[in-house]
Enzyme design. Structure first.
Site, PDB file in Angstrom:
ATOM      1  N   LEU A   5     -91.915  27.396  -6.767  1.00  0.00           N
ATOM      2  CA  LEU A   5     -92.166  28.389  -7.818  1.00  0.00           C
ATOM      3  C   LEU A   5     -91.048  29.428  -7.871  1.00  0.00           C
ATOM      4  O   LEU A   5     -90.686  30.009  -6.858  1.00  0.00           O
ATOM      5  CB  LEU A   5     -93.501  29.085  -7.534  1.00  0.00           C
ATOM      6  N   ASP A   6     -90.529  29.674  -9.053  1.00  0.00           N
ATOM      7  CA  ASP A   6     -89.504  30.699  -9.287  1.00  0.00           C
ATOM      8  C   ASP A   6     -88.207  30.439  -8.515  1.00  0.00           C
ATOM      9  O   ASP A   6     -87.393  31.342  -8.329  1.00  0.00           O
ATOM     10  CB  ASP A   6     -90.017  32.111  -8.939  1.00  0.00           C
ATOM     11  N   GLU A   7     -88.025  29.192  -8.051  1.00  0.00           N
ATOM     12  CA  GLU A   7     -86.813  28.870  -7.299  1.00  0.00           C
ATOM     13  C   GLU A   7     -85.924  27.871  -8.027  1.00  0.00           C
ATOM     14  O   GLU A   7     -84.897  27.457  -7.506  1.00  0.00           O
ATOM     15  CB  GLU A   7     -87.179  28.289  -5.915  1.00  0.00           C
TER      16      GLU A   7
END
Lengths: 287, 287, 287, 287
Positions: free
Chosen positions: C230-232
């Site tokens: 997530l969000d990476e």
């Protein structure tokens, strides 16, 4: 946290000692709780500017008497020019458009989603093209086709409509007509335009073409109040974006639309909040 | 990771099929390992631009013969204008100043700290004021006082000095003299100026005063090649910063200095790396 | 000026000599007129990346055979990973939303005004709230309510729908659901998200609240490909805007929406033009 | 135009009615002409903040008695925390450096050119490397080599030196040592650091390497007050610049230096003008 209605005073006058104390003392004596206060002195012009907002709840002067009391007790004494606004009355905004939809959609999305505390009683255009958008958003759409021959008459009808609808300010959302001096003087500092360049660079028509020809590395957009001098009115907000030699005129137009939308929206937001104080050819923006 | 010396080819010519293939084939056949290649087509002008950099180690054409071979085999065939540079020869830069020190200090700090691969054999001025800075950095400082009467003669001496010192390009770091057409034409696209406004807005003298008077919300700086038309030369780099009604002219000057320093430094950095290709009144910046 | 259809090749492979020459020679021999070519070498990764676009008119390899010919003659020889796209086939984009309308309106305005060469065959949501917008724009609106219990099944139906509609890429326009690894792996580098912070700062939920608590002076937004972390995922585009102590969380949310809209729109524009080459956790953006 | 000396009051206290009126009335009764007044209410914290500046000429309370009178008459009554400063006393700033010169040169150029009304009685370092710069600018340079073993003792000597020299605030201009809690607590909200990332992203060591690895499209710098928690102190100023996949770590370091210089310089400028009011982990910046 304050959620009640507030009063907003915008004023300017010749600079002199004691102005802040005079106004805050008036509020304090009448139990007005200040929410925010911002002032500015233009030393070269010798002029004092202030915006102060306070809670109406508990304030001893009735909301509809503030203007009168302030004028009698303070305003006239100091040769002030002032306006009093109330947060519980939404400003009424008319939107003027021609054929391009990007600013209109952006404005309407903000309006219907409740981002802005504003009423939009009418969209005005010189063309039929964008009527379908107004219909999608259930907003009256009035067309006044403008020709050289009928301009004076059509503008008179527009002014009449603005008055009937009790319009506070007009937004030119890429309205591709130059307003006559008569129209402009009917709404002093009450017409906001978006110009698709970084003023004072690239005034007039086709600024993206001019920017391309000049080979600039940054383009911009400018929102300003409309005055009798085209593109010379007081600037409210500006922003820019980097471009490169790879960008064609078509790219500049595309990139510029995003600037136009956001720069116009910020000006409208400031206007709705009564944060702009125009003076001569400049603005004080109390943000 | 490449650390060896490289050759850089900058070229432009009328657009036509096969230009990239022609050049890369020439490099490939002679064992030139391409480090970077960037091209651009200006469709409105019908012109092709390219910058290509390759390793000199292993390249079969001797470094001092590349210009000749390229011209004979390819350049003339396509009516190209081209330059060949070598990364193992540092460009030689002269800095012209008047009385303000901020750009000069900024340039010298970058120079002595090794940020730039450049030589600075001389600082030139029309005043003695900044000699002490040159002395602190152990760089020769030559003063040519300019008057209406002696301008032609003094500029001739400056040109002579530039030639003696084998100067590649000249940086006007807030040099408050207008160069004559003779001087400019002696160094075509080889004199870089920093103008303290967002061109084409606020050309000429005192741009911060003009910006203040106009009430803009953003100020800028522009680095450009000097041409015969003042402030009309090809723009290399621009940047801006937000200001507000609170900022006086003095504030604009202070804020602007930071813009001037960084916008000029970026232009110098691009020039050192041979990443700028000027064409008519624009630049292609291969960044 | 070229207006005919073009082919676009995106590729990457281990870095080695002669790659540009090899590809441009292939195009040149088959009468392919190059419109633009951009390459990049990541020296730390030892990898070569290129985007090249050329005219299909006159090109001797039939458009539907380019992928095969390129692979046979060049791609396999150099262990390339490559994609071939055609400008005369509009990409098909699905938009996923939840309850917030600002990104959706912005996307649809661009779509219907013809700013983007894209098809939008469907809008997907986990809620009914925005159906009225889809209806205003005459775009099918499919609701898949997601619960812990039905997530696997509902996502399988969504994947099936994407396949039926031949969707090229999915845009999460403030879709407030975390996609499962199964969903993500079905569309590798083909799901674009907008995160309302300047990643890697303020990952996860409520970034504007976190930004307010930390007292930052600038907020941002980030568009990125969705990966299992997530969000990476690889970042495509980011932008920021200055804030001050005067801005409340509500102000940050309002200001941030403008960033979200424009940062997401720029990512979509790059995707439509096939200008993004993701590699591991980064992107090469050929702009 | 005011050119005489001014007094500056910075204060904060629990929010309540009448605070502005109380303070401005105090100034008005004593013939204090207000130059500027700025206030802020943090509603979530229920706290009131104000900065007011007035002319000392004509003010009836002697300059050295203002602190006492204000405290007795107003400050204690409202549980205020306040500071009174005088514009006719230049703040005294110590600069701490290690081995990198870019911020130091930038600070010294501003200092010697008179851009800032500040005194720099000493430059402190843990290395000899930059002594030659201090000597060029004729500023005392004191070296305190720090090891694990002697840190406590050396810091004690540094604190002693700061007191002897009557230092108002300390600037860490890329000082590569972590200050102990003892040192920090000796100068609360009086040590300004520049961190070479956009906090809270990339805290700690080697932020440019981390930014490169993460593939961000924008890098930044942050100036903040130093507190016991590393990189967690109240943020004063931040700024960013766009980068691309073409930029190596070395490029990020080079580009970042320009951000560091200007972001640190802006924080120092605000500090000199007494425009920053820190409260808990945030700052109110009255610009």
């Amino acid at each position: 946290m304050n959620n009640g209605p507030t009063a907003i005073l915008l004023m300017h006058c010749p600079d002199q000692k004691g102005l802040v104390a005079e106004v805050t003392d008036f509020l304090q004596r009448n139990d007005g709780n200040i929410i925010s206060l911002d002032q500015h002195v233009d030393r070269s012009a010798g002029r004092f500017f202030m915006r102060v907002e306070w809670e109406l709840n508990g304030f001893r002067v009735p909301a509809d008497k503030i203007d009168e009391y302030f004028g009698t007790l303070i305003g006239q004494k100091y040769q002030m020019e002032w306006q009093v606004h109330r947060s519980d009355r939404k400003p009424r905004m008319a939107v003027f458009v021609s054929k391009m939809s990007h600013c209109l959609y952006d404005i309407l999305q903000r309006y219907v989603s409740g981002e802005w505390g504003v009423e939009v009683p009418v969209i005005v255009s010189n063309h039929e093209n964008l009527r379908y958008i107004a219909e999608r958003f259930d907003i009256p759409f009035e067309v006044f086709p403008i020709t050289k021959a009928n301009k004076k008459e059509q503008e008179a009808r527009e002014i009449e409509l603005m008055r009937q609808l009790d319009i506070d300010f007009i937004v030119l959302a890429r309205y591709m007509q130059i307003l006559s001096d008569d129209f402009v003087s009917a709404f002093p500092y009450r017409v906001i335009n978006i110009h698709h360049s970084f003023l004072p660079a690239f005034k007039g028509a086709k600024p993206y073409h001019s920017a391309f020809s000049r080979g600039v590395k940054v383009i911009g957009a400018t929102s300003h109040y409309v005055t009798a001098d085209l593109d010379e009115g007081p600037i409210i907000e500006q922003d820019v974006r980097r471009i490169s030699h790879r960008d064609t005129v078509k790219d500049l137009i595309r990139i510029g639309k995003d600037l136009e939308k956001v720069v116009l929206a910020r000006a409208i937001w400031l206007e709705i909040q009564r944060k702009i104080l125009p003076y001569q050819n400049k603005t004080i923006v109390f943000d």
